[in-house]
Design a protein around this motif. Structure first.
Motif, PDB file in Angstrom:
ATOM      1  N   THR A 123       0.794  -1.226   0.000  1.00 15.38           N
ATOM      2  CA  THR A 123       0.000   0.000   0.000  1.00 15.38           C
ATOM      3  C   THR A 123       0.829   1.281   0.000  1.00 15.38           C
ATOM      4  N   HIS A 168      -0.554   4.528   6.718  1.00 14.82           N
ATOM      5  CA  HIS A 168      -0.445   5.998   6.726  1.00 14.82           C
ATOM      6  C   HIS A 168       0.088   6.546   8.044  1.00 14.82           C
ATOM      7  N   HIS A 219      -8.360   3.305   7.715  1.00 15.25           N
ATOM      8  CA  HIS A 219      -7.219   3.364   6.783  1.00 15.25           C
ATOM      9  C   HIS A 219      -6.228   4.459   7.140  1.00 15.25           C
ATOM     10  N   HIS A 283      -8.504   8.840   2.820  1.00 15.78           N
ATOM     11  CA  HIS A 283      -7.268   9.608   3.001  1.00 15.78           C
ATOM     12  C   HIS A 283      -7.477  10.994   3.570  1.00 15.78           C
ATOM     13  N   HIS A 461       0.561   4.392  -3.138  1.00 15.33           N
ATOM     14  CA  HIS A 461       1.215   5.558  -2.538  1.00 15.33           C
ATOM     15  C   HIS A 461       2.708   5.645  -2.840  1.00 15.33           C
TER      16      HIS A 461
HETATM   17 FE   LIG Z   1      -4.000   4.789   1.382  1.00 17.89          FE
END
Ligand SMILES: [Fe+2]
Length: 467
Positions: A123, A168, A219, A283, A461
């Protein structure tokens, strides 16, 4: 003998698996790579090495992680790509076929891999303390050598990361520490969240646990000067439902969204939960404290795309388009404003402004969305979050653009003074390139276009690591 892939929108066209590892020196460059750009652009994304079981539908979030590294030095460019050599990847490579169900669904596992960790590491690619981590939210980070992309193994940061780890994490610009979390921290479908801080030297220094109201697939999260915020949004993980052959993760439209606000560095107690209508975002662009308010800017929607309803009904793409939105938490309410109405995803910022009042959001998107499209974003833009001004470059008919990464100009301390780096696939010519744009003059088009030796499939990403 490798098996053919089924006909699936995420296994054809932009997403057709590439399957090869390459090295290429001195790539063809149109324009000029700025002399100050010395470092490496990294991109992670799914490149499934084997097709799933015929009765087990593929999902774009599920392919094996493939890292692209494009090195810029002295105006020249070179590239390398490597699979992340997870245990899953190595076991399936040895077997010559897929052994795990999609998302590790045990109904489709080969018995030899039951009870094993399911990690695609596909990811994000995140540098910290001189190392590089391939991230997928269901597992601990996988450390890679930033130069060779060799896989070094799972990272537990001195035993503080005991399970899932977000794709993240955020780096606090004040301290250089990395803040991160993992959901399903006490087993799949548990409501436990683990919050971690890894200091600027890469040492795990803080662990705390808290519980979210229900087992959401969380997420991303928010980090400000004073707070961390855990968004519990209605994509819900339900093991009992999965055992009945229904979706493991589904959009539950009758749920509220909840925002858990905790002191930065907090111990898991004193979390204030604020409830709202069912809002959704994968996001977060940035977030900051604004007096007593808390501001969270997101690529937001009213429905999660790519996630079915609890009964398995697929998401309606028109109902799940993302635009740049500001969620303002004031007291016990969440107010939503629109910053920009373009269809977009993957918002990034000048990371030196992480957690602070800021003005520049960098996005990929499209001003001409079409229903049912498969990520047909063709535009890179800088959006001023205060004035709403959009400075955009459209990459043309048939173009697909990826997430833009901001690289500051050395010696400059002004927000947004630097470049945006983003991949583009030209579907008409079947060619990929890395575009370099001046982040303050995006509509002027690329200052350099670096041609790749082969198509780079759609992915997720990106990061930049200075030399
Ligand atoms: Fe993401």
């Amino acid at each position: 003998m490798a098996l053919p892939f089924p006909n699936d929108p995420y296994l054809t066209g932009y997403y057709r698996p590439f399957g090869a590892e390459m090295d290429a020196a001195d790539l063809v460059v149109e324009g000029a790579i700025p002399e100050e750009l010395n470092g490496t652009f990294y991109r992670n994304g799914p490149d499934p090495a084997h097709p799933p079981h015929p009765d087990n539908k593929y999902h774009v979030f599920d392919g094996d992680g493939m890292i692209y590294a494009i090195r810029l030095a002295d105006g020249r460019a070179a590239m390398r790509n490597r699979y992340v050599k997870t245990r899953k990847y190595e076991l399936e490579k040895a077997a010559g076929r897929r052994l795990f169900g999609v998302f590790g669904n045990p109904r489709f596992n080969d018995p030899s891999v039951n009870m094993m960790d399911y990690n695609t590491a596909n990811t994000h690619i995140w540098p910290h303390a001189g190392r590089l981590y391939a991230l997928m939210e269901g597992c601990p980070p996988v450390a890679l050598d930033p130069a060779t992309l060799d896989t070094l193994g799972s990272e537990h940061f001195d035993g503080t990361v005991t399970g899932p780890f977000t794709a993240h994490p955020k780096t606090d610009p004040a301290t250089g520490a990395m803040h991160a979390f993992g959901y399903s921290a006490k087993g799949p479908g548990s409501t436990a969240i683990r919050y971690n801080i890894v200091d600027a030297q890469g040492r795990g220094t803080h662990t705390a646990f808290l519980d979210q109201p229900y087992a959401s697939m969380m997420h991303d999260f928010a980090l400000t000067d004073r707070h961390v915020v855990f968004p519990c949004l209605p994509v819900v993980i339900d093991l009992m439902r999965a055992m009945q052959g229904k979706p493991l993760a589904a959009w539950e439209s009758d749920r509220a969204s909840h925002f858990g606000i905790m002191a930065k560095g907090g111990d898991g107690t004193g979390v204030r939960w604020v409830e709202s209508d069912p809002l959704f975002a994968f996001h977060i662009a940035n977030s900051f404290d604004d007096g007593e308010d808390l501001v969270i800017d997101v690529a937001g929607s009213r429905r999660a795309p790519l996630m079915p309803a609890a009964d398995g009904t697929p998401a309606d793409p028109a109902a799940s388009r993302f635009t740049l939105k500001r969620w303002r938490i004031r007291g016990n309410a969440v107010h939503e404003e629109q910053i920009d109405g373009m269809d977009l995803q993957f918002p990034r910022i000048d990371d030196r402004w992480q957690g602070r009042r800021y003005r520049k959001a960098f996005v990929n998107g499209t001003p001409r969305p079409s229903p049912g499209r498969v990520d047909g974003f063709d535009t890179i833009a800088t959006i001023d979050t205060e004035s709403g001004h959009r400075d955009a470059f459209n990459a043309g008919d048939g173009a697909y653009t990826g997430e833009p990464v901001f690289v500051p100009r050395p010696g400059s301390s002004a927000e947004g003074d630097g470049w945006l780096l983003a991949l583009r696939w030209d579907s008409l010519k079947n060619e990929s390139a890395l575009l370099i744009l001046d982040a303050q003059h995006v509509s002027d088009g690329p200052v350099a276009t670096i041609h790749m030796p082969a198509r780079i499939p759609g992915g997720f990403h990106c990061s930049w690591m200075p030399a």
